[in-house]
Design an enzyme around this catalytic site. Structure first.
Site, short mmCIF file in Angstrom:
data_model
loop_
_atom_site.label_atom_id
_atom_site.label_comp_id
_atom_site.label_asym_id
_atom_site.label_seq_id
_atom_site.Cartn_x
_atom_site.Cartn_y
_atom_site.Cartn_z
N LYS A 152 48.26 -23.26 142.41
CA LYS A 152 49.03 -22.77 141.24
C LYS A 152 49.20 -21.25 141.25
O LYS A 152 50.27 -20.74 140.96
CB LYS A 152 48.33 -23.25 139.95
CG LYS A 152 48.40 -24.77 139.77
CD LYS A 152 47.75 -25.23 138.51
CE LYS A 152 46.24 -25.25 138.55
NZ LYS A 152 45.65 -26.18 139.54
N ILE A 153 48.12 -20.53 141.57
CA ILE A 153 48.19 -19.06 141.51
C ILE A 153 48.83 -18.49 142.78
O ILE A 153 49.74 -17.66 142.72
CB ILE A 153 46.79 -18.45 141.26
CG1 ILE A 153 46.27 -18.89 139.88
CG2 ILE A 153 46.82 -16.93 141.36
CD1 ILE A 153 44.81 -18.62 139.62
N ARG A 180 37.21 -15.81 143.62
CA ARG A 180 35.78 -15.83 143.36
C ARG A 180 35.12 -14.88 144.36
O ARG A 180 35.46 -14.86 145.55
CB ARG A 180 35.18 -17.23 143.51
CG ARG A 180 35.50 -18.19 142.36
CD ARG A 180 34.85 -17.76 141.03
NE ARG A 180 35.18 -18.64 139.92
CZ ARG A 180 36.18 -18.45 139.06
NH1 ARG A 180 36.96 -17.38 139.17
NH2 ARG A 180 36.38 -19.29 138.06
N GLU A 224 28.52 -10.60 140.63
CA GLU A 224 29.03 -10.14 139.33
C GLU A 224 28.22 -10.65 138.13
O GLU A 224 28.30 -10.08 137.05
CB GLU A 224 30.51 -10.52 139.16
CG GLU A 224 30.78 -12.00 138.95
CD GLU A 224 32.28 -12.32 138.78
OE1 GLU A 224 33.08 -11.86 139.62
OE2 GLU A 224 32.62 -13.03 137.83
N HIS A 254 36.75 -9.00 136.40
CA HIS A 254 37.15 -10.40 136.16
C HIS A 254 38.10 -10.51 134.96
O HIS A 254 37.86 -11.27 134.02
CB HIS A 254 35.91 -11.28 135.95
CG HIS A 254 36.13 -12.71 136.38
ND1 HIS A 254 35.21 -13.43 137.08
CD2 HIS A 254 37.18 -13.54 136.20
CE1 HIS A 254 35.67 -14.65 137.31
NE2 HIS A 254 36.87 -14.74 136.78
P1 NAI Z 1 44.47 -24.47 142.76
O1 NAI Z 1 43.46 -25.58 142.82
O2 NAI Z 1 45.79 -24.72 142.12
O3 NAI Z 1 44.75 -23.93 144.25
C1 NAI Z 1 43.74 -23.74 145.20
C2 NAI Z 1 44.35 -23.99 146.56
O4 NAI Z 1 43.34 -23.78 147.54
C3 NAI Z 1 44.86 -25.44 146.75
O5 NAI Z 1 46.20 -25.43 147.22
C4 NAI Z 1 43.91 -26.03 147.80
O6 NAI Z 1 44.54 -26.98 148.67
C5 NAI Z 1 43.48 -24.78 148.54
N1 NAI Z 1 42.21 -24.95 149.25
C6 NAI Z 1 41.06 -25.50 148.78
N2 NAI Z 1 40.09 -25.46 149.72
C7 NAI Z 1 40.65 -24.87 150.81
C8 NAI Z 1 40.17 -24.53 152.09
N3 NAI Z 1 38.91 -24.81 152.44
N4 NAI Z 1 41.00 -23.91 152.96
C9 NAI Z 1 42.29 -23.65 152.61
N5 NAI Z 1 42.82 -23.96 151.41
C10 NAI Z 1 42.01 -24.55 150.51
O7 NAI Z 1 43.72 -23.27 142.07
P2 NAI Z 1 44.39 -22.02 141.33
O8 NAI Z 1 44.64 -22.36 139.90
O9 NAI Z 1 45.49 -21.48 142.14
O10 NAI Z 1 43.17 -20.98 141.33
C11 NAI Z 1 42.67 -20.39 142.52
C12 NAI Z 1 41.35 -19.72 142.18
O11 NAI Z 1 41.58 -18.61 141.32
C13 NAI Z 1 40.40 -20.61 141.35
O12 NAI Z 1 39.67 -21.47 142.17
C14 NAI Z 1 39.53 -19.63 140.64
O13 NAI Z 1 38.37 -19.45 141.41
C15 NAI Z 1 40.37 -18.36 140.61
N6 NAI Z 1 40.70 -17.89 139.26
C16 NAI Z 1 40.38 -16.61 138.93
C17 NAI Z 1 40.67 -16.11 137.67
C18 NAI Z 1 40.38 -14.69 137.29
O14 NAI Z 1 40.49 -14.33 136.10
N7 NAI Z 1 40.03 -13.81 138.21
C19 NAI Z 1 41.26 -16.98 136.65
C20 NAI Z 1 41.61 -18.30 137.13
C21 NAI Z 1 41.31 -18.74 138.38
#
Ligand code: NAI
Length: 330
Positions: A153-154, A234, A263, A295
């Site tokens: 998503k991001i 993360r 953190e 964060h």
């Molecule tokens: P998402 O689940 O939509 O996308 C994660 C992507 O990573 C997926 O396309 C998945 O297939 C891929 N993936 C998973 N394991 C993998 C691997 N071993 N190798 C390659 N690709 C892999 O998650 P979203 O919503 O995009 O969020 C990403 C991260 O952003 C979250 O997991 C969270 O840790 C972080 N986040 C940070 C925030 C902040 O305020 N700094 C707020 C919200 C999320």
């Protein structure tokens, strides 16, 4: 339902209370969840936790023993919760899977631009009546190659924004997204090829056993000299000590982070009166090409509204015994 909220911050309180509109009975606590603070939730069947609250197996067991049957996460990430232990105790979990991918994507690009054009240094100079430009040269984003690791998503929003700048986009993900290829002309490739060809690398992965320290001494050695590395996902995705070494040698040219592997107990809090104990972040803070935020990538009014909305919805569903679609399972 009576719900104890842990680690409640001023920035989120108003939306939570507004959307709840006195429907559920909220106990708002500023302290973090720990074995020492579980008891504060006595009388509640549900607790609501933030990313900085560690729901370990020990803490979950204590939660269960005082009658907690539901845990609602005010976050998308869930690496701070022992999901297997919760499952074994039959404590139900729900999270906010999506609240505004734009907030995090836009912050990632904010870090890129601020590092590239040295906004913080420029601002500080002007405050000191230094209007010279020497040492502030940046680079055109247009025409550069950006590598997006994780196109969920991001990551996909970051790809769209950077495409707008005229960047060439490389991507790596375990699941390739064909619609993203069509829409933004992204080229999927393997991790090593992405790292060796990108001028900018941005991480958008969950933290798990496979992704921990995906950036380490070895993978840094594949990167171009002077690469820009951005992490809003993360902290544990990056071996920070290896990164400090690469910043010292000049191999990493820019480093922008919103998350840090140590953190916990540092971010989200005012430590301005304390003696900093973490020597690694202390060293990071000395580099002029490092930008750290605490964060805050999610922190927009839209995101806070959506987090509060889904959180209350998740509590409603637990109370009514119906599915929210946001449950976390093993
Ligand atoms: P998402 O689940 O939509 O996308 C994660 C992507 O990573 C997926 O396309 C998945 O297939 C891929 N993936 C998973 N394991 C993998 C691997 N071993 N190798 C390659 N690709 C892999 O998650 P979203 O919503 O995009 O969020 C990403 C991260 O952003 C979250 O997991 C969270 O840790 C972080 N986040 C940070 C925030 C902040 O305020 N700094 C707020 C919200 C999320």
């Amino acid at each position: 339902m009576k719900v104890a909220f842990y680690s409640v911050h001023k920035f989120e309180r108003e939306q939570l209370l507004l959307i709840n509109n006195n429907k559920h009975d909220f106990l708002m606590l500023e302290v973090a969840l720990s074995d020492a603070t579980v008891g504060l939730a006595l009388g509640c069947t549900c607790i609501c936790i933030f990313v900085s609250d560690k729901a370990s197996a020990v803490v979950l067991k204590e939660c269960f023993s005082i009658g907690i049957r539901f845990i609602v996460l005010r976050s998308a990430g869930f690496n701070h919760v022992d999901v297997v232990a919760a499952h074994n105790l039959q404590i139900k979990l729900a999270r906010v899977p999506e609240y505004s991918p734009y907030s995090v994507a836009e912050h990632s690009v904010t870090l890129m631009l601020a590092l590239n054009r040295q906004l913080v240094h420029a601002h500080n100079r002007i405050n000191e009546l230094n209007f010279s430009l020497d040492g502030l040269t940046g680079f055109d984003m247009h025409g550069k190659t950006a590598g997006i690791i994780g196109t969920g998503k991001i990551g996909r929003q970051v790809a769209r924004i950077l495409r707008g700048f005229g960047c060439h986009i490389l991507a790596f993900d375990v699941k390739e997204d064909e619609s993203l290829v069509t829409e933004t002309n992204v080229t999927y490739t393997d991790l090593r090829s992405l790292m060796s060809r990108s001028d900018i690398i941005s991480l958008h992965l969950p933290l798990n056993a496979e992704t921990k320290h995906i950036v380490s001494r070895e993978s840094i050695s594949w990167m171009k000299k002077g690469v820009m590395l951005i992490n809003t996902s993360r902290g544990g995705l990056i071996n920070t000590t290896d990164t400090v070494g690469a910043l010292k040698s000049g191999h990493i040219g820019y480093f922008g982070i919103d998350v840090y592997e140590e953190e916990d107990g540092l971010f989200f809090q005012d430590h301005s009166q304390d003696i900093l104990q973490d020597d690694v972040i202390a060293r990071l803070m000395t580099f002029r090409n490092v930008l750290i935020t605490s964060h805050q990538a999610f922190l927009t009014d839209t995101a806070l509204h959506n987090i509060a909305n889904t959180t209350i919805h998740n509590i409603d569903c637990f109370e009514q015994g119906i599915t929210s679609g946001n449950e976390l399972t093993v």
